[in-house]
Write a protein that holds these residues in place. Structure first.
Motif, PDB file in Angstrom:
ATOM      1  N   LEU A   1     -56.627 -36.778  -1.246  1.00 45.13           N
ATOM      2  CA  LEU A   1     -55.434 -36.228  -1.881  1.00 45.13           C
ATOM      3  C   LEU A   1     -55.089 -37.014  -3.147  1.00 45.13           C
ATOM      4  O   LEU A   1     -54.822 -36.433  -4.195  1.00 45.13           O
ATOM      5  N   ALA A   2     -55.105 -38.328  -3.020  1.00 46.84           N
ATOM      6  CA  ALA A   2     -54.792 -39.168  -4.174  1.00 46.84           C
ATOM      7  C   ALA A   2     -55.785 -38.950  -5.302  1.00 46.84           C
ATOM      8  O   ALA A   2     -55.413 -38.857  -6.474  1.00 46.84           O
ATOM      9  N   ARG A   3     -57.038 -38.836  -4.943  1.00 50.60           N
ATOM     10  CA  ARG A   3     -58.071 -38.606  -5.965  1.00 50.60           C
ATOM     11  C   ARG A   3     -57.823 -37.295  -6.705  1.00 50.60           C
ATOM     12  O   ARG A   3     -57.907 -37.229  -7.931  1.00 50.60           O
ATOM     13  N   ASP A   4     -57.491 -36.255  -5.960  1.00 49.78           N
ATOM     14  CA  ASP A   4     -57.338 -34.936  -6.572  1.00 49.78           C
ATOM     15  C   ASP A   4     -56.046 -34.781  -7.367  1.00 49.78           C
ATOM     16  O   ASP A   4     -55.970 -33.969  -8.286  1.00 49.78           O
ATOM     17  N   LEU A   5     -55.020 -35.540  -7.019  1.00 48.53           N
ATOM     18  CA  LEU A   5     -53.724 -35.393  -7.678  1.00 48.53           C
ATOM     19  C   LEU A   5     -53.459 -36.436  -8.754  1.00 48.53           C
ATOM     20  O   LEU A   5     -52.367 -36.478  -9.304  1.00 48.53           O
ATOM     21  N   ARG A   6     -54.429 -37.253  -9.051  1.00 44.64           N
ATOM     22  CA  ARG A   6     -54.159 -38.383  -9.932  1.00 44.64           C
ATOM     23  C   ARG A   6     -53.733 -37.955 -11.336  1.00 44.64           C
ATOM     24  O   ARG A   6     -53.064 -38.725 -12.033  1.00 44.64           O
ATOM     25  N   ASN A   7     -54.084 -36.733 -11.773  1.00 44.90           N
ATOM     26  CA  ASN A   7     -53.722 -36.289 -13.123  1.00 44.90           C
ATOM     27  C   ASN A   7     -52.647 -35.206 -13.129  1.00 44.90           C
ATOM     28  O   ASN A   7     -52.362 -34.624 -14.182  1.00 44.90           O
ATOM     29  N   ILE A   8     -52.049 -34.949 -11.976  1.00 41.11           N
ATOM     30  CA  ILE A   8     -50.998 -33.932 -11.896  1.00 41.11           C
ATOM     31  C   ILE A   8     -49.726 -34.442 -12.570  1.00 41.11           C
ATOM     32  O   ILE A   8     -49.278 -35.562 -12.321  1.00 41.11           O
ATOM     33  N   GLY A   9     -49.136 -33.613 -13.453  1.00 41.47           N
ATOM     34  CA  GLY A   9     -47.881 -33.969 -14.104  1.00 41.47           C
ATOM     35  C   GLY A   9     -46.777 -33.019 -13.688  1.00 41.47           C
ATOM     36  O   GLY A   9     -47.010 -32.021 -12.989  1.00 41.47           O
ATOM     37  N   LEU A  10     -45.551 -33.281 -14.129  1.00 44.37           N
ATOM     38  CA  LEU A  10     -44.416 -32.455 -13.729  1.00 44.37           C
ATOM     39  C   LEU A  10     -44.547 -31.019 -14.236  1.00 44.37           C
ATOM     40  O   LEU A  10     -44.041 -30.085 -13.606  1.00 44.37           O
ATOM     41  N   ASP A  11     -45.219 -30.825 -15.373  1.00 48.85           N
ATOM     42  CA  ASP A  11     -45.433 -29.472 -15.877  1.00 48.85           C
ATOM     43  C   ASP A  11     -46.409 -28.689 -15.010  1.00 48.85           C
ATOM     44  O   ASP A  11     -46.499 -27.458 -15.116  1.00 48.85           O
ATOM     45  N   SER A  12     -47.130 -29.387 -14.148  1.00 43.90           N
ATOM     46  CA  SER A  12     -48.083 -28.731 -13.256  1.00 43.90           C
ATOM     47  C   SER A  12     -47.453 -28.363 -11.921  1.00 43.90           C
ATOM     48  O   SER A  12     -48.123 -27.789 -11.056  1.00 43.90           O
ATOM     49  N   LEU A  13     -46.190 -28.723 -11.745  1.00 46.90           N
ATOM     50  CA  LEU A  13     -45.453 -28.349 -10.535  1.00 46.90           C
ATOM     51  C   LEU A  13     -44.535 -27.182 -10.867  1.00 46.90           C
ATOM     52  O   LEU A  13     -43.902 -27.164 -11.924  1.00 46.90           O
ATOM     53  N   GLU A  14     -44.438 -26.208  -9.969  1.00 51.09           N
ATOM     54  CA  GLU A  14     -43.520 -25.091 -10.159  1.00 51.09           C
ATOM     55  C   GLU A  14     -42.776 -24.824  -8.849  1.00 51.09           C
ATOM     56  O   GLU A  14     -43.343 -24.950  -7.759  1.00 51.09           O
ATOM     57  N   PHE A  15     -41.493 -24.496  -8.987  1.00 53.16           N
ATOM     58  CA  PHE A  15     -40.610 -24.345  -7.831  1.00 53.16           C
ATOM     59  C   PHE A  15     -39.894 -23.001  -7.878  1.00 53.16           C
ATOM     60  O   PHE A  15     -39.562 -22.493  -8.948  1.00 53.16           O
ATOM     61  N   SER A  16     -39.614 -22.464  -6.702  1.00 50.91           N
ATOM     62  CA  SER A  16     -38.843 -21.235  -6.611  1.00 50.91           C
ATOM     63  C   SER A  16     -38.300 -21.103  -5.196  1.00 50.91           C
ATOM     64  O   SER A  16     -38.623 -21.901  -4.308  1.00 50.91           O
ATOM     65  N   THR A  17     -37.474 -20.096  -4.987  1.00 55.24           N
ATOM     66  CA  THR A  17     -37.001 -19.723  -3.657  1.00 55.24           C
ATOM     67  C   THR A  17     -37.448 -18.297  -3.400  1.00 55.24           C
ATOM     68  O   THR A  17     -37.447 -17.465  -4.312  1.00 55.24           O
ATOM     69  N   VAL A  18     -37.848 -17.998  -2.181  1.00 63.33           N
ATOM     70  CA  VAL A  18     -38.278 -16.644  -1.863  1.00 63.33           C
ATOM     71  C   VAL A  18     -37.159 -15.658  -2.216  1.00 63.33           C
ATOM     72  O   VAL A  18     -35.985 -15.925  -1.979  1.00 63.33           O
ATOM     73  N   PRO A  19     -37.472 -14.523  -2.839  1.00 64.87           N
ATOM     74  CA  PRO A  19     -36.416 -13.566  -3.192  1.00 64.87           C
ATOM     75  C   PRO A  19     -35.784 -12.952  -1.947  1.00 64.87           C
ATOM     76  O   PRO A  19     -36.483 -12.586  -1.004  1.00 64.87           O
ATOM     77  N   VAL A  20     -34.471 -12.850  -1.959  1.00 61.65           N
ATOM     78  CA  VAL A  20     -33.765 -12.304  -0.801  1.00 61.65           C
ATOM     79  C   VAL A  20     -32.937 -11.094  -1.204  1.00 61.65           C
ATOM     80  O   VAL A  20     -32.567 -10.921  -2.359  1.00 61.65           O
ATOM     81  N   LYS A  21     -32.656 -10.269  -0.200  1.00 62.82           N
ATOM     82  CA  LYS A  21     -31.902  -9.044  -0.421  1.00 62.82           C
ATOM     83  C   LYS A  21     -30.417  -9.237  -0.194  1.00 62.82           C
ATOM     84  O   LYS A  21     -29.581  -8.584  -0.803  1.00 62.82           O
ATOM     85  N   GLY A  22     -30.066 -10.160   0.703  1.00 59.43           N
ATOM     86  CA  GLY A  22     -28.663 -10.402   1.000  1.00 59.43           C
ATOM     87  C   GLY A  22     -28.491 -10.970   2.395  1.00 59.43           C
ATOM     88  O   GLY A  22     -29.444 -11.425   3.031  1.00 59.43           O
ATOM     89  N   PHE A  23     -27.257 -10.947   2.861  1.00 56.94           N
ATOM     90  CA  PHE A  23     -26.931 -11.466   4.183  1.00 56.94           C
ATOM     91  C   PHE A  23     -26.812 -10.316   5.177  1.00 56.94           C
ATOM     92  O   PHE A  23     -26.244  -9.271   4.869  1.00 56.94           O
ATOM     93  N   VAL A  24     -27.347 -10.532   6.371  1.00 55.56           N
ATOM     94  CA  VAL A  24     -27.299  -9.526   7.425  1.00 55.56           C
ATOM     95  C   VAL A  24     -26.790 -10.188   8.699  1.00 55.56           C
ATOM     96  O   VAL A  24     -27.320 -11.222   9.119  1.00 55.56           O
TER      97      VAL A  24
END
Length: 397
Positions: free
Chosen positions: A314-337
């Motif tokens: 894991l460390a080997r593969d992520l050694r060049n990952i920067g913050l621009d390479s991370l993306e965040f979101s929340t699953v889209p929701v329809k509302g409260f039920v």
């Protein structure tokens, strides 16, 4: 930070209550002495991108069919079959924050408002996808109160349980990691490759090991339920205060959706903290740190456990990952039920969430799920919207 085998880290900020452990403490790890800062670096790596340990080369599974699997009204479409979806390109990790208080001292409970009864359920859930080329990490937060259908299962005592409608966070309380993964797989149509639970004690120990962590807010944040009291601006938090920040959901009118956004910002701050210390570039450090984080026995509540080798890769593969390479979101929701016998739940938008998970399954950026996005371009999502944001946009200035 001190050298890996050098002197201990500096103590956490002076504003830190005494109930939280100090980072000057050192751990003896299978014969090797390790500082708190080093332990935290490993915990952080696990929190953000624990999935990357080797490439997965399998055929993509088909997209789920809307309504398949008997999902309750308002719930996301599910995929039938106990074996779950086939593995796709990249790696999927289900990261969960557990409301479990084992290892939390009486002093910490009093200082950080942790005295209530633990539900032993998932208070936080993030689906983390690491691209096959290891150049992108995508994080989709799943609200804990998401309306779902828990699959039929047999508990540890051999008692069979029928499939039932429930909130997503009930899956762990009833059937642990295995049932949680099956439930999420049914909701998303994605295969879960690894499962990482983080409880209150490990969370606090990791942040204290770093000597604290910076969080930023453009206005004061107060929550009487957790004891959170933060001024506007950037604040260095100890482990206990960071836990208050991550748990608070009564600081605005966004409830759990506001908390999800703060948790994503926290993850970015955690990643940024270790990005400059060289941990990801040192296989020797990672091997020792992995032995700190990973259990020595088979007590991990899932068959999809990590090894020291996994963490070094894991460390080997992520050694060049920067913050621009991370993306965040929340699953889209329809509302409260409101569901009888379950309570107020969060219903996903079936069509839009399917578009999001198709992008993940295809190993594409979340920004390609245009069918899930609101009309017009916004960098801040409302609580029912899907708006991918780069990690660099969530970082403190």
């Amino acid at each position: 930070m001190s050298d890996f085998f050098g002197s201990p880290s500096s103590p956490p900020p002076s504003s830190s209550p005494p109930a939280s452990p100090t980072s000057s403490k050192r751990w003896t790890v299978r014969g090797v002495r390790v500082s708190g800062r080093q332990l935290a670096a490993t915990a952080l790596t696990a929190v953000v991108a624990l999935a990357v340990f080797e490439a997965v080369h399998t055929v993509s599974s088909p997209a789920p069919t809307a309504g398949h699997g008997g999902a309750p009204p308002g719930a996301a479409a599910s995929v039938s079959g106990n074996s779950g979806p086939a593995a796709a390109r990249g790696m999927n990790v289900l990261l969960v924050g557990l409301d479990a208080r084992d290892g939390v001292t009486a002093q910490q409970k009093a200082a950080f408002h942790l005295g209530g009864a633990a539900c032993h359920c998932t208070d936080t859930m993030m689906l983390v996808h690491v691209a096959e080329n290891r150049r992108r990490v995508s994080v989709v937060s799943l609200p804990r109160d998401s309306l779902t259908r828990i699959p039929a299962y047999t508990d540890k005592k051999g008692k069979a349980h029928r499939s039932r409608t429930a909130k997503l966070n009930a899956a762990y309380a009833e059937g642990g990691a295995a049932l949680t993964m099956r439930t999420v797989e049914q909701m998303t149509g994605l295969h879960i490759d690894r499962f990482l639970p983080v409880d209150f004690a490990r969370f606090m120990k990791a942040v204290d090991g770093l000597g604290g962590l910076d969080v930023c807010t453009d206005r004061p944040l107060k929550d009487s339920a957790t004891g959170l009291d933060l001024p506007a601006g950037t604040t260095r938090l100890s482990g206990g205060r960071a836990l208050q920040y991550a748990r608070s959901r009564h600081v605005d009118n966004q409830a759990d959706f506001g908390r999800i956004q703060r948790q994503q910002k926290f993850v970015v701050s955690f990643v940024k903290e270790i990005a400059d210390d060289g941990t990801l570039r040192s296989p020797a450090r990672m091997a020792i740190l992995a032995s700190v984080l990973l259990p020595e026995t088979t007590a991990v509540p899932t068959e999809r456990a990590f090894t020291v080798k996994d963490m070094v890769l894991l460390a080997r593969d992520l050694r060049n990952i920067g913050l621009d390479s991370l993306e965040f979101s929340t699953v889209p929701v329809k509302g409260f039920v409101t569901v009888k016998g379950v309570g107020s739940t969060v219903a996903w938008d079936a069509a839009k969430s399917a578009a999001v998970f198709r992008a993940v399954r295809a190993d594409q950026s979340l920004t390609t799920a245009t069918a899930a996005m609101p009309a017009g371009h916004r960098t801040v999502a409302r609580r029912n919207e899907f708006v991918p944001v780069k990690g660099s946009e969530l970082a403190c200035p």
